[in-house]
Design a protein around this motif. Structure first.
Motif, mmCIF file in Angstrom:
data_model
loop_
_atom_site.group_PDB
_atom_site.id
_atom_site.type_symbol
_atom_site.label_atom_id
_atom_site.label_comp_id
_atom_site.label_asym_id
_atom_site.label_seq_id
_atom_site.Cartn_x
_atom_site.Cartn_y
_atom_site.Cartn_z
ATOM 1 N N GLY A 261 57.414 67.210 67.325
ATOM 2 C CA GLY A 261 57.261 65.844 66.847
ATOM 3 C C GLY A 261 58.541 65.075 67.087
ATOM 4 N N CYS A 262 58.400 63.827 67.450
ATOM 5 C CA CYS A 262 59.563 63.008 67.803
ATOM 6 C C CYS A 262 59.555 61.726 66.987
ATOM 7 N N ILE A 263 60.722 61.348 66.510
ATOM 8 C CA ILE A 263 60.925 60.071 65.822
ATOM 9 C C ILE A 263 61.844 59.234 66.694
ATOM 10 N N LEU B 132 54.684 64.271 60.528
ATOM 11 C CA LEU B 132 54.682 65.154 61.691
ATOM 12 C C LEU B 132 54.608 66.620 61.277
ATOM 13 N N ARG B 133 55.306 66.976 60.223
ATOM 14 C CA ARG B 133 55.302 68.373 59.796
ATOM 15 C C ARG B 133 53.948 68.788 59.241
ATOM 16 N N THR B 134 53.225 67.859 58.603
ATOM 17 C CA THR B 134 51.883 68.209 58.123
ATOM 18 C C THR B 134 50.924 68.431 59.281
ATOM 19 N N ARG B 135 51.294 67.987 60.473
ATOM 20 C CA ARG B 135 50.469 68.203 61.661
ATOM 21 C C ARG B 135 50.998 69.342 62.526
ATOM 22 N N GLY B 136 51.875 70.123 61.956
ATOM 23 C CA GLY B 136 52.277 71.362 62.597
ATOM 24 C C GLY B 136 53.582 71.327 63.361
ATOM 25 N N ALA B 137 54.259 70.190 63.406
ATOM 26 C CA ALA B 137 55.483 70.085 64.210
ATOM 27 C C ALA B 137 56.626 70.814 63.506
#
Length: 425
Positions: A6-8, A74-79
């Motif tokens: 995941g990228c911010i 993003l972390r809740t989507r596995g990143a």
């Protein structure tokens, strides 16, 4: 859906640049605009997701809050890994938020050390002995020292970052990088042991960035520009798995430009020299109450529908300074965003299906005005400048968001050629 990475990103064109890098590395990549909500959906089967914020020039507290909310999404989507993407010209002011945002992301991830590298060799950005270069010039001696929002007056990355964080900043030199990923990992472990939180790595080539990407694969948080994003992407197990995306749809084409960078001004001049319709919108007239959008649409309506058009608020440094003296920096920027965002909506309603937008703030205004929240990233017209595929109430739209400094001089003309022939639209 489980994301690999995941990228911010701290602005919209920076997000596009990072998404193009992951796509180039072979990852099926989505680009999301603005802080996502619980109902924000991603296209199916994505390996990477880039969330483009408008935090580059935001106050520290706002930038940190938006970045942390995005990290949680993003972390809740596995990143498992978060990449903070900022401009390859960094941020020269002590008030900048790269340091505070990085520290907040590290704290939230329970991590103590990160790797940083803003090099982007295809765009002439390299790091050597901790100094950032733009082609052959130190950052502080390049034209970017005159950036209207973030003047780049220092090229020392350790010095720049140290002004933004209370933590120790160190370096990983080029010799270590050239020695391979194991040596870089050793340097990261040594930095963590010695209490150095931010390790800035030298990189002159894409091969250097590939080494850094491999070495940083297990870090919870990594930061840099699009070059390191590609290195991380290529280190992912799925690299190379993404297939080709659909070509941009046929239909009317337009360019909206708000950037005042030297490269965008050159691209505008090349478009005009090609004999294509161009219109400059007057920001001062809009501020005085004139219906500048109405005037622009009246002009557009009489143009040949078979050729692309350009509408721009871009100006030379002298012209920009004059406008900013009359309106103020923030007010002038707000008028440009309102004008070009409103114009984008009306142009899409009139049948524009290929829209090229120049400038980070302008891109944010356009995507917000169009209600575009997420796009699928396609192929690049130039390094860091891909087509993306979006849906709007008026139908499908091919959207290209270009950083002000990116793209070849002929990008505006070349990118809007037909997709089925090599003749101009």
């Amino acid at each position: 859906m489980t994301l690999r990475i995941g990228c911010i990103a701290d602005d919209f064109t920076g997000g596009t640049d990072a998404a193009a890098a992951f796509r180039r590395a072979g990852l099926r990549t989505a680009l999301v605009f603005g802080v996502p909500g619980s109902d924000t959906a991603l296209p199916a089967g994505c390996d990477a997701a880039v969330v483009a914020l408008k935090s580059r020039s935001a106050p520290v507290r706002e930038a940190v809050a938006d970045s942390l909310a995005t990290q949680r999404w993003l972390r809740t989507r596995g990143a498992a890994q978060i990449y903070l993407k900022y401009c390859s010209t960094f941020d020269s002011t002590p008030e900048g938020n790269i340091g505070p945002v990085t520290d907040a992301l590290l704290d939230a991830a329970g991590a103590r050390t990160t790797l940083a590298c803003p090099a982007s060799p295809p765009n002439g950005r390299t790091v050597y002995k901790g100094h950032l270069f733009v082609h052959d010039e130190p950052l502080s001696e390049s034209p970017l020292r005159h950036h209207p929002l973030n003047p780049m007056t220092d090229s020392s990355l350790p010095r720049l970052l140290s002004a933004q964080t209370r933590h120790r900043v160190g370096r990983i030199d080029l010799a270590t990088v050239r020695g391979g990923a194991d040596g870089v990992r050793d340097a990261l472990r040594a930095g963590e042991r010695d209490g150095v939180r931010h390790l800035i790595a030298d990189a002159l080539t894409d091969d250097d960035l590939a080494v850094l990407g491999e070495a940083a694969r297990g870090l919870p948080v990594v930061t840099g520009a699009a070059g390191l994003a590609e290195g991380l992407g290529r280190a992912c197990p799925l690299a190379g798995a993404a297939g080709p995306e659909d070509l941009p749809p046929r239909g009317r084409a337009a360019v909206l430009a708000g950037s005042c960078s030297a490269r965008t001004l050159e691209q505008i001049a090349r478009f005009y020299a090609a004999g294509l319709p161009s219109l400059h919108v007057d920001v001062l007239a809009a501020a005085a109450g004139r219906d500048v959008i109405g005037d622009a649409l009246a002009w557009y309506d009489v143009q040949d529908p078979g050729v692309p058009v350009l509408v721009y608020a871009s100006a030379s440094p002298e012209e920009l300074a004059a406008v900013q003296r009359q309106l103020g920096v923030a007010e002038a920027a707000a008028h440009v965003e309102e004008l070009l965002g409103g114009l984008a909506v009306r142009l899409v309603e009139r049948g524009v299906r290929r829209l090229l937008v120049a400038g980070g703030e302008t891109s944010g205004a356009v995507t917000t005005a169009l209600g575009v929240r997420a796009v699928l990233v396609g192929d690049e017209a130039d390094p860091g400048v891909p087509w993306t595929h979006a849906s709007t109430p008026a139908g499908g739209l091919a959207l290209m968001l270009k950083s002000g400094n990116f793209g070849a001089p002929d990008l505006f003309v070349r990118a809007l050629r037909t997709t089925e022939a090599e003749e101009p639209v």
